[in-house]
Design an enzyme around this catalytic site. Structure first.
Site, PDB file in Angstrom:
ATOM      1  N   LYS A  33       0.874  -1.180   0.000  1.00 49.15           N
ATOM      2  CA  LYS A  33       0.000   0.000   0.000  1.00 49.15           C
ATOM      3  C   LYS A  33       0.907   1.225   0.000  1.00 49.15           C
ATOM      4  O   LYS A  33       2.050   1.155   0.467  1.00 49.15           O
ATOM      5  CB  LYS A  33      -0.872  -0.007   1.268  1.00 49.15           C
ATOM      6  CG  LYS A  33      -2.135   0.776   1.156  1.00 49.15           C
ATOM      7  CD  LYS A  33      -3.280  -0.042   0.580  1.00 49.15           C
ATOM      8  CE  LYS A  33      -4.521   0.812   0.405  1.00 49.15           C
ATOM      9  NZ  LYS A  33      -5.660   0.023  -0.072  1.00 49.15           N
ATOM     10  N   VAL A  48     -21.490   0.154  -4.185  1.00 49.37           N
ATOM     11  CA  VAL A  48     -21.546  -1.309  -4.077  1.00 49.37           C
ATOM     12  C   VAL A  48     -22.995  -1.746  -3.873  1.00 49.37           C
ATOM     13  O   VAL A  48     -23.487  -2.661  -4.543  1.00 49.37           O
ATOM     14  CB  VAL A  48     -20.649  -1.826  -2.922  1.00 49.37           C
ATOM     15  CG1 VAL A  48     -20.858  -3.318  -2.727  1.00 49.37           C
ATOM     16  CG2 VAL A  48     -19.182  -1.531  -3.200  1.00 49.37           C
ATOM     17  N   TYR A  76     -25.628  -0.388  -4.799  1.00 50.40           N
ATOM     18  CA  TYR A  76     -26.463  -0.208  -5.988  1.00 50.40           C
ATOM     19  C   TYR A  76     -26.526  -1.504  -6.803  1.00 50.40           C
ATOM     20  O   TYR A  76     -27.604  -1.963  -7.185  1.00 50.40           O
ATOM     21  CB  TYR A  76     -25.924   0.952  -6.839  1.00 50.40           C
ATOM     22  CG  TYR A  76     -26.813   1.272  -8.006  1.00 50.40           C
ATOM     23  CD1 TYR A  76     -27.994   1.974  -7.815  1.00 50.40           C
ATOM     24  CD2 TYR A  76     -26.489   0.845  -9.283  1.00 50.40           C
ATOM     25  CE1 TYR A  76     -28.841   2.247  -8.875  1.00 50.40           C
ATOM     26  CE2 TYR A  76     -27.316   1.114 -10.348  1.00 50.40           C
ATOM     27  CZ  TYR A  76     -28.495   1.817 -10.142  1.00 50.40           C
ATOM     28  OH  TYR A  76     -29.329   2.087 -11.204  1.00 50.40           O
TER      29      TYR A  76
HETATM   30  P1  NAD Z   1     -19.915   4.703  -1.217  1.00 50.93           P
HETATM   31  O1  NAD Z   1     -19.208   5.854  -0.626  1.00 50.93           O
HETATM   32  O2  NAD Z   1     -20.408   4.781  -2.627  1.00 50.93           O
HETATM   33  O3  NAD Z   1     -21.187   4.269  -0.326  1.00 50.93           O
HETATM   34  C1  NAD Z   1     -21.221   4.363   1.037  1.00 50.93           C
HETATM   35  C2  NAD Z   1     -22.590   4.900   1.406  1.00 50.93           C
HETATM   36  O4  NAD Z   1     -22.743   4.833   2.835  1.00 50.93           O
HETATM   37  C3  NAD Z   1     -22.804   6.358   1.016  1.00 50.93           C
HETATM   38  O5  NAD Z   1     -23.996   6.477   0.249  1.00 50.93           O
HETATM   39  C4  NAD Z   1     -22.919   7.086   2.349  1.00 50.93           C
HETATM   40  O6  NAD Z   1     -23.813   8.190   2.317  1.00 50.93           O
HETATM   41  C5  NAD Z   1     -23.436   5.985   3.247  1.00 50.93           C
HETATM   42  N1  NAD Z   1     -23.241   6.205   4.676  1.00 50.93           N
HETATM   43  C6  NAD Z   1     -22.237   6.852   5.307  1.00 50.93           C
HETATM   44  N2  NAD Z   1     -22.427   6.839   6.630  1.00 50.93           N
HETATM   45  C7  NAD Z   1     -23.576   6.146   6.853  1.00 50.93           C
HETATM   46  C8  NAD Z   1     -24.289   5.779   8.001  1.00 50.93           C
HETATM   47  N3  NAD Z   1     -23.887   6.119   9.227  1.00 50.93           N
HETATM   48  N4  NAD Z   1     -25.431   5.060   7.847  1.00 50.93           N
HETATM   49  C9  NAD Z   1     -25.875   4.703   6.633  1.00 50.93           C
HETATM   50  N5  NAD Z   1     -25.224   5.038   5.502  1.00 50.93           N
HETATM   51  C10 NAD Z   1     -24.090   5.743   5.603  1.00 50.93           C
HETATM   52  O7  NAD Z   1     -18.927   3.455  -1.037  1.00 50.93           O
HETATM   53  P2  NAD Z   1     -18.935   2.077  -1.839  1.00 50.93           P
HETATM   54  O8  NAD Z   1     -17.927   2.163  -2.932  1.00 50.93           O
HETATM   55  O9  NAD Z   1     -20.319   1.664  -2.115  1.00 50.93           O
HETATM   56  O10 NAD Z   1     -18.310   1.122  -0.736  1.00 50.93           O
HETATM   57  C11 NAD Z   1     -19.081   0.698   0.378  1.00 50.93           C
HETATM   58  C12 NAD Z   1     -18.162   0.086   1.421  1.00 50.93           C
HETATM   59  O11 NAD Z   1     -17.489  -1.043   0.846  1.00 50.93           O
HETATM   60  C13 NAD Z   1     -17.076   1.030   1.901  1.00 50.93           C
HETATM   61  O12 NAD Z   1     -16.838   0.741   3.264  1.00 50.93           O
HETATM   62  C14 NAD Z   1     -15.858   0.608   1.082  1.00 50.93           C
HETATM   63  O13 NAD Z   1     -14.655   0.857   1.756  1.00 50.93           O
HETATM   64  C15 NAD Z   1     -16.081  -0.871   0.937  1.00 50.93           C
HETATM   65  N6  NAD Z   1     -15.481  -1.455  -0.251  1.00 50.93           N
HETATM   66  C16 NAD Z   1     -15.809  -0.988  -1.482  1.00 50.93           C
HETATM   67  C17 NAD Z   1     -15.239  -1.560  -2.614  1.00 50.93           C
HETATM   68  C18 NAD Z   1     -15.616  -1.066  -3.993  1.00 50.93           C
HETATM   69  O14 NAD Z   1     -15.292  -1.742  -4.978  1.00 50.93           O
HETATM   70  N7  NAD Z   1     -16.282   0.068  -4.121  1.00 50.93           N
HETATM   71  C19 NAD Z   1     -14.336  -2.638  -2.502  1.00 50.93           C
HETATM   72  C20 NAD Z   1     -14.044  -3.124  -1.201  1.00 50.93           C
HETATM   73  C21 NAD Z   1     -14.616  -2.522  -0.104  1.00 50.93           C
END
Ligand code: NAD
Length: 358
Positions: free
Chosen positions: A86, A190, A192
């Site tokens: 990282k 995710v 979605y």
């Molecule tokens: P994102 O930022 O698109 O979605 C996160 C959502 O959570 C946002 O809509 C935000 O408003 C909401 N949120 C924040 N605080 C909240 C709360 N207290 N209660 C309810 N909702 C809340 O992120 P993402 O890309 O969809 O990723 C989701 C999670 O998965 C993150 O923790 C990310 O680190 C992890 N992750 C994502 C990926 C990826 O490919 N995108 C891969 C591995 C891990």
């Protein structure tokens, strides 16, 4: 930096655990970055670059060590010939980022001759990666570029969907999610893709988000039920899917959790190691976060030698078997799944890449 702080930093970097930690410093362009290569037994150290205004160097070192180790485990549990690494750039991504800084970071990456492969993380965009790429070939996951795997979220969701089915089979005796009530925390990228698959499968979804626009979009497109973000963890349901923040499974939330299965994409869901034991005592099946959310990493892995979407999807579908194996072994060894996932990853890292098929 004080002498005591320097001594502490050297103490913190255990050479038996971390292969190398590289400090990248260029005052001319204001670059202060740290690259940590945790282990490369399975392949080149791979992991995104994060830009964040750390309060001091120690905090940045702590973060990069923790994250690089996490990448080793994620690659190993996913059966990838990749090591864990990282990078962190110390600075405010809104105000301190310049093309010169990003290009200089790219030179540092290039100087490692492929021992470290960089990618996107918090605070770094696809456009930023294009700057980094001007200076290094050792880079993956640039969205929009020909041969890139694109947005990782749909593949992450596909992995979570499959891992959730394996966990459901373990808890309820069948993998089908039809008729299951699934509570989804966070309605972002995710979720979605995940919610679409769940609804298509005939699951009943209840979601929560702090962002009203996201809530409205999910209601409009998928017709799911919505509850307040304060109540989602305690929602009466079969499966809880944390897809927003880390540390949501903790001493306060666990007694309120009604679900029999926890399966979501958020990183570091357990606040402490003990929380994993408490879930086991309560008979709640936990799909370890870094095993179930590895679809994004698996996706960029298949960029190497030309992106192959079908292979990436097939490999990500294998998260079902990974979760199945973790949960079966957890029962057999009477240990929580998060500990078993670590154990499997450590065994694979020790065995080296020759033991990995494909
Ligand atoms: P994102 O930022 O698109 O979605 C996160 C959502 O959570 C946002 O809509 C935000 O408003 C909401 N949120 C924040 N605080 C909240 C709360 N207290 N209660 C309810 N909702 C809340 O992120 P993402 O890309 O969809 O990723 C989701 C999670 O998965 C993150 O923790 C990310 O680190 C992890 N992750 C994502 C990926 C990826 O490919 N995108 C891969 C591995 C891990």
């Amino acid at each position: 930096m004080s002498t005591t702080m320097q001594v502490e930093l050297f103490e913190r970097i255990n050479p038996e655990e971390y292969q190398s930690v590289i400090f990248c410093n260029d005052r001319r362009v204001g670059l202060k970055a740290i690259i940590a290569i945790h282990n490369s037994n399975l392949g080149p150290g791979t992991g995104g670059c994060r830009m964040y205004p750390y309060k001091d160097t120690t905090a940045a070192v702590e973060d990069v060590l923790r994250l690089s180790k996490g990448m080793s485990y994620k690659a190993a549990i996913s059966g990838l010939k990749l090591g864990g690494a990282k990078a962190v750039i110390i600075g405010n991504p809104k105000t301190d980022k310049t093309p010169e800084l990003l290009k200089r970071f790219g030179q540092f990456v290039e100087n490692l001759h492929g021992q470290y492969i960089t990618a996107k993380d918090v605070g770094i965009t696809g456009e930023d990666l294009m700057m980094v790429r001007e200076q290094t070939r050792h880079i993956l996951g640039i969205e929009g570029l020909a041969g890139s795997s694109g947005d990782p979220s749909p593949m992450t969701a596909f992995g979570v969907f499959n891992g959730m089915k394996a966990a459901a089979r373990h808890a309820f005796g069948e993998a089908a999610l039809k008729g299951k009530r699934i509570a989804v925390q966070g309605l972002g990228y995710v979720s979605y893709s995940l919610v679409r698959q769940l609804v298509n499968e005939g699951a009943s979804v209840v979601g929560a988000d702090v962002d009203n626009a996201s809530v409205a979009r999910f209601q409009r497109e998928f017709g799911i039920d919505i509850v307040s973000p304060d109540n989602i963890l305690a929602e009466k349901c079969d499966i809880l899917s944390p897809n927003a923040l880390g540390a949501v499974i903790n001493a306060q939330s666990i007694p309120q959790i009604q679900a029999k299965v926890i399966a979501g994409a958020a990183n570091n869901q357990l606040a402490t190691d003990e929380d994993g034991f408490e879930l086991m005592r309560r008979g709640i099946v936990y799909a370890p976060d870094y095993a179930i959310n590895a679809g994004g990493l698996i996706n960029i892995y298949h960029e190497r030698g030309g992106y192959d979407a079908a292979r990436a999807m097939d490999h990500t579908g294998g998260i079902y078997r990974t979760i199945e194996e973790v949960l079966a072994r957890a029962d057999k060894e009477n240990l929580p799944p998060h500990r078993i996932a670590d154990r499997i990853a450590e065994e694979r890292i020790a065995a080296g890449s020759a033991a990995i098929k494909g």
